[in-house]
Design a protein around this motif. Structure first.
Motif, PDB file in Angstrom:
ATOM      1  N   THR A   1       0.817  -1.212   0.000  1.00 54.95           N
ATOM      2  CA  THR A   1       0.000   0.000   0.000  1.00 54.95           C
ATOM      3  C   THR A   1       0.850   1.261   0.000  1.00 54.95           C
ATOM      4  OG1 THR A   1      -1.822  -1.115   1.140  1.00 54.95           O
ATOM      5  CG2 THR A   1      -1.748   1.293   1.312  1.00 54.95           C
ATOM      6  N   ASN A   2       1.966   1.222   0.719  1.00 53.97           N
ATOM      7  CA  ASN A   2       2.734   2.444   0.955  1.00 53.97           C
ATOM      8  C   ASN A   2       4.067   2.545   0.213  1.00 53.97           C
ATOM      9  OD1 ASN A   2       0.993   3.804   2.946  1.00 53.97           O
ATOM     10  ND2 ASN A   2       1.415   1.995   4.187  1.00 53.97           N
ATOM     11  N   PHE A   3       4.497   1.466  -0.441  1.00 53.39           N
ATOM     12  CA  PHE A   3       5.813   1.512  -1.064  1.00 53.39           C
ATOM     13  C   PHE A   3       5.921   0.812  -2.414  1.00 53.39           C
ATOM     14  CE2 PHE A   3      10.156  -0.337  -1.463  1.00 53.39           C
ATOM     15  CZ  PHE A   3      10.839   0.844  -1.718  1.00 53.39           C
ATOM     16  N   LYS A   4       5.476  -0.420  -2.489  1.00 59.35           N
ATOM     17  CA  LYS A   4       5.728  -1.254  -3.668  1.00 59.35           C
ATOM     18  C   LYS A   4       5.280  -0.592  -4.964  1.00 59.35           C
ATOM     19  CE  LYS A   4       4.680  -5.927  -5.420  1.00 59.35           C
ATOM     20  NZ  LYS A   4       3.967  -7.203  -5.096  1.00 59.35           N
ATOM     21  N   HIS A   5       4.098  -0.011  -4.981  1.00 64.63           N
ATOM     22  CA  HIS A   5       3.563   0.581  -6.211  1.00 64.63           C
ATOM     23  C   HIS A   5       4.399   1.750  -6.699  1.00 64.63           C
ATOM     24  CE1 HIS A   5       1.882   4.015  -3.985  1.00 64.63           C
ATOM     25  NE2 HIS A   5       1.553   3.133  -3.065  1.00 64.63           N
ATOM     26  N   GLN A   6       5.143   2.421  -5.811  1.00 61.50           N
ATOM     27  CA  GLN A   6       5.976   3.544  -6.249  1.00 61.50           C
ATOM     28  C   GLN A   6       7.066   3.060  -7.208  1.00 61.50           C
ATOM     29  OE1 GLN A   6       7.073   6.776  -3.838  1.00 61.50           O
ATOM     30  NE2 GLN A   6       5.533   6.437  -2.267  1.00 61.50           N
ATOM     31  N   PHE A   7       7.649   1.909  -6.908  1.00 63.55           N
ATOM     32  CA  PHE A   7       8.655   1.354  -7.811  1.00 63.55           C
ATOM     33  C   PHE A   7       8.038   0.977  -9.150  1.00 63.55           C
ATOM     34  CE2 PHE A   7      10.660  -2.246  -9.848  1.00 63.55           C
ATOM     35  CZ  PHE A   7      11.977  -1.817  -9.965  1.00 63.55           C
ATOM     36  N   PHE A   8       6.920   0.255  -9.114  1.00 66.60           N
ATOM     37  CA  PHE A   8       6.366  -0.264 -10.361  1.00 66.60           C
ATOM     38  C   PHE A   8       5.720   0.826 -11.217  1.00 66.60           C
ATOM     39  CE2 PHE A   8       6.962  -4.233  -8.073  1.00 66.60           C
ATOM     40  CZ  PHE A   8       7.563  -4.988  -9.070  1.00 66.60           C
TER      41      PHE A   8
ATOM     42  N   MET B   1       6.248  10.438  -2.748  1.00 66.53           N
ATOM     43  CA  MET B   1       5.873  10.960  -1.440  1.00 66.53           C
ATOM     44  C   MET B   1       6.448  10.094  -0.321  1.00 66.53           C
ATOM     45  SD  MET B   1       4.153  13.755  -1.522  1.00 66.53           S
ATOM     46  CE  MET B   1       3.415  14.729  -2.845  1.00 66.53           C
ATOM     47  N   SER B   2       7.240  10.740   0.518  1.00 72.71           N
ATOM     48  CA  SER B   2       7.703  10.123   1.755  1.00 72.71           C
ATOM     49  C   SER B   2       6.877  10.724   2.886  1.00 72.71           C
ATOM     50  CB  SER B   2       9.211  10.348   1.927  1.00 72.71           C
ATOM     51  OG  SER B   2       9.689   9.732   3.097  1.00 72.71           O
ATOM     52  N   SER B   3       7.480  10.966   4.033  1.00 70.53           N
ATOM     53  CA  SER B   3       6.761  11.506   5.184  1.00 70.53           C
ATOM     54  C   SER B   3       7.786  11.864   6.249  1.00 70.53           C
ATOM     55  CB  SER B   3       5.794  10.446   5.742  1.00 70.53           C
ATOM     56  OG  SER B   3       5.320  10.806   7.021  1.00 70.53           O
ATOM     57  N   ILE B   4       7.459  12.838   7.089  1.00 67.80           N
ATOM     58  CA  ILE B   4       8.358  13.120   8.213  1.00 67.80           C
ATOM     59  C   ILE B   4       8.169  12.120   9.350  1.00 67.80           C
ATOM     60  CG2 ILE B   4       8.380  15.584   7.678  1.00 67.80           C
ATOM     61  CD1 ILE B   4       6.756  15.890  10.409  1.00 67.80           C
ATOM     62  N   SER B   5       7.204  11.210   9.218  1.00 75.47           N
ATOM     63  CA  SER B   5       6.874  10.313  10.330  1.00 75.47           C
ATOM     64  C   SER B   5       8.084   9.505  10.811  1.00 75.47           C
ATOM     65  CB  SER B   5       5.745   9.363   9.920  1.00 75.47           C
ATOM     66  OG  SER B   5       6.116   8.609   8.779  1.00 75.47           O
TER      67      SER B   5
ATOM     68  N   GLY C   1      10.319  10.001  14.305  1.00 70.27           N
ATOM     69  CA  GLY C   1      10.233   8.837  15.191  1.00 70.27           C
ATOM     70  C   GLY C   1       8.845   8.583  15.729  1.00 70.27           C
ATOM     71  N   PHE C   2       7.825   8.768  14.897  1.00 75.89           N
ATOM     72  CA  PHE C   2       6.462   8.509  15.355  1.00 75.89           C
ATOM     73  C   PHE C   2       6.286   7.027  15.659  1.00 75.89           C
ATOM     74  CE2 PHE C   2       4.457  12.252  12.764  1.00 75.89           C
ATOM     75  CZ  PHE C   2       5.145  13.147  13.557  1.00 75.89           C
ATOM     76  N   GLY C   3       5.518   6.722  16.667  1.00 76.23           N
ATOM     77  CA  GLY C   3       5.199   5.346  17.006  1.00 76.23           C
ATOM     78  C   GLY C   3       3.807   4.964  16.540  1.00 76.23           C
ATOM     79  N   GLY C   4       3.455   3.703  16.750  1.00 79.96           N
ATOM     80  CA  GLY C   4       2.109   3.245  16.469  1.00 79.96           C
ATOM     81  C   GLY C   4       1.821   2.906  15.029  1.00 79.96           C
ATOM     82  N   MET C   5       2.823   2.980  14.156  1.00 82.14           N
ATOM     83  CA  MET C   5       2.621   2.632  12.748  1.00 82.14           C
ATOM     84  C   MET C   5       3.973   2.289  12.123  1.00 82.14           C
ATOM     85  SD  MET C   5       1.586   6.389  11.250  1.00 82.14           S
ATOM     86  CE  MET C   5       2.388   7.886  11.820  1.00 82.14           C
ATOM     87  N   ALA C   6       4.620   1.294  12.699  1.00 81.46           N
ATOM     88  CA  ALA C   6       5.994   0.959  12.315  1.00 81.46           C
ATOM     89  C   ALA C   6       6.127   0.605  10.838  1.00 81.46           C
ATOM     90  CB  ALA C   6       6.511  -0.196  13.181  1.00 81.46           C
ATOM     91  N   LEU C   7       5.130  -0.068  10.276  1.00 87.93           N
ATOM     92  CA  LEU C   7       5.222  -0.463   8.874  1.00 87.93           C
ATOM     93  C   LEU C   7       5.070   0.734   7.950  1.00 87.93           C
ATOM     94  CD1 LEU C   7       3.238  -3.820   8.980  1.00 87.93           C
ATOM     95  CD2 LEU C   7       5.691  -3.423   9.295  1.00 87.93           C
ATOM     96  N   TYR C   8       4.243   1.678   8.337  1.00 87.39           N
ATOM     97  CA  TYR C   8       4.102   2.909   7.546  1.00 87.39           C
ATOM     98  C   TYR C   8       5.405   3.700   7.552  1.00 87.39           C
ATOM     99  CZ  TYR C   8       2.437   7.535   6.110  1.00 87.39           C
ATOM    100  OH  TYR C   8       2.272   8.730   5.473  1.00 87.39           O
ATOM    101  N   THR C   9       5.975   3.904   8.733  1.00 84.93           N
ATOM    102  CA  THR C   9       7.213   4.676   8.803  1.00 84.93           C
ATOM    103  C   THR C   9       8.358   3.948   8.107  1.00 84.93           C
ATOM    104  OG1 THR C   9       7.669   3.781  11.017  1.00 84.93           O
ATOM    105  CG2 THR C   9       6.566   5.913  10.898  1.00 84.93           C
ATOM    106  N   ALA C  10       8.390   2.623   8.190  1.00 81.25           N
ATOM    107  CA  ALA C  10       9.426   1.865   7.485  1.00 81.25           C
ATOM    108  C   ALA C  10       9.288   2.042   5.976  1.00 81.25           C
ATOM    109  CB  ALA C  10       9.345   0.389   7.861  1.00 81.25           C
ATOM    110  N   ALA C  11       8.054   1.960   5.474  1.00 84.55           N
ATOM    111  CA  ALA C  11       7.825   2.120   4.043  1.00 84.55           C
ATOM    112  C   ALA C  11       8.202   3.521   3.582  1.00 84.55           C
ATOM    113  CB  ALA C  11       6.358   1.833   3.712  1.00 84.55           C
ATOM    114  N   LYS C  12       7.852   4.519   4.374  1.00 82.67           N
ATOM    115  CA  LYS C  12       8.136   5.895   3.986  1.00 82.67           C
ATOM    116  C   LYS C  12       9.625   6.208   4.042  1.00 82.67           C
ATOM    117  CE  LYS C  12       4.149   7.455   2.754  1.00 82.67           C
ATOM    118  NZ  LYS C  12       3.939   7.852   1.356  1.00 82.67           N
ATOM    119  N   SER C  13      10.358   5.578   4.933  1.00 84.66           N
ATOM    120  CA  SER C  13      11.815   5.759   4.927  1.00 84.66           C
ATOM    121  C   SER C  13      12.427   5.076   3.716  1.00 84.66           C
ATOM    122  CB  SER C  13      12.434   5.230   6.220  1.00 84.66           C
ATOM    123  OG  SER C  13      12.305   3.825   6.331  1.00 84.66           O
ATOM    124  N   ALA C  14      11.848   3.945   3.301  1.00 78.92           N
ATOM    125  CA  ALA C  14      12.358   3.234   2.126  1.00 78.92           C
ATOM    126  C   ALA C  14      12.214   4.061   0.857  1.00 78.92           C
ATOM    127  CB  ALA C  14      11.620   1.906   1.969  1.00 78.92           C
TER     128      ALA C  14
END
Length: 251
Positions: A116-123, A143-147, A151-164
């Motif tokens: 949802t948050n990363f894979k489609h950006q590559f393709f 689009m990335s994010s400052i999250s 160091g926002f918590g509660g959405m580790a997969l979102y922040t990981a995807a946005k850092s990627a």
């Protein structure tokens, strides 16, 4: 907003364009005279936006689809290409900041959040590459994010995807640079979309936002769209492999 004459008649593809920041992007590029195709799974909102802009005389095409289905994504890109012409601006905007507790994450949920948050950006970037190479250049904005920076918590997969996203941008910029294709990122802060207003903006959260931001006003989707227009335009012709933070001075 500033007018960038070189954006007129360019074909622009925006993912997740039916609402929020995405809708502001669609509106902003349409007002530049660009031919705008946008993809989203929210069919009702997408149709409404497309009808509104078409009634204003804008050149827009909405394609409803699920960006997590890569074949569906490729078909959507082709539909935009066939209707509006070769794509020379791509804004990889689609995302979903769903909160989740680490203890409750399953493997399927993990895969869904990354899709949802990363894979489609590559393709999506891969799918428009032939058009941009043939045109002698183009602009891809992810689009990335400052999250993850904050160091926002509660959405580790979102922040990981946005850092990627930043790693993706740096590599694609290097790979695509010989073709005069620029690849940059925008990292929004807390942007007051309807979703954010409905779900997260409590008086306490708004007070925290005001304390953290250097600029005290609430940030709007149009603030992000202004940066995207600049990065897509020839005014940014020497800019690639960069990350632009639009957060009012939060991080």
């Amino acid at each position: 907003m500033a007018i960038y004459p070189d954006l007129k008649e360019k074909t622009v593809l925006i993912t997740g364009g039916a609402s929020g920041i995405g809708a502001a992007l669609v509106q902003a590029f349409a007002e530049q005279g660009s031919k705008v195709g946008f993809l989203d799974r929210d069919e009702a909102a997408g149709v409404e936006l497309a009808e509104k802009l078409s009634a204003e005389g804008r050149q827009v095409l909405f394609v409803p689809l699920d960006l997590c289905d890569i074949e569906d994504l490729r078909s959507g890109v082709e539909a935009v290409r066939q209707k509006l012409g070769p794509i020379t601006v791509l804004v990889n905007n689609a995302a979903h900041d769903e909160r989740h507790a680490t203890e409750e994450v399953t493997e399927d949920y993990f895969d869904d959040r990354i899709a949802t948050n990363f894979k489609h950006q590559f393709f999506a970037s891969q799918a428009v590459l032939p058009d941009m190479k043939a045109a002698g250049g183009g602009s891809i904005i992810c689009m990335s994010s400052i999250s993850w920076m904050a160091g926002f918590g509660g959405m580790a997969l979102y922040t990981a995807a946005k850092s990627a996203v930043l790693g993706l941008v740096r590599s694609l910029a290097r790979d695509f640079g010989p073709f005069e294709i620029r690849v940059n990122a925008i990292s929004p802060g807390w942007i007051m979309t309807k979703r954010q207003l409905d779900l997260w903006l409590t008086p306490e959260a708004d007070a925290m936002r005001k304390e953290r931001q250097a600029l005290k006003r609430r940030l709007l989707p149009e603030d992000v769209a202004k940066m995207a227009l600049f990065l897509a335009s020839d005014e940014a012709s020497a800019i690639t492999s960069q990350n632009y933070i639009v957060d009012g001075g939060w991080v």
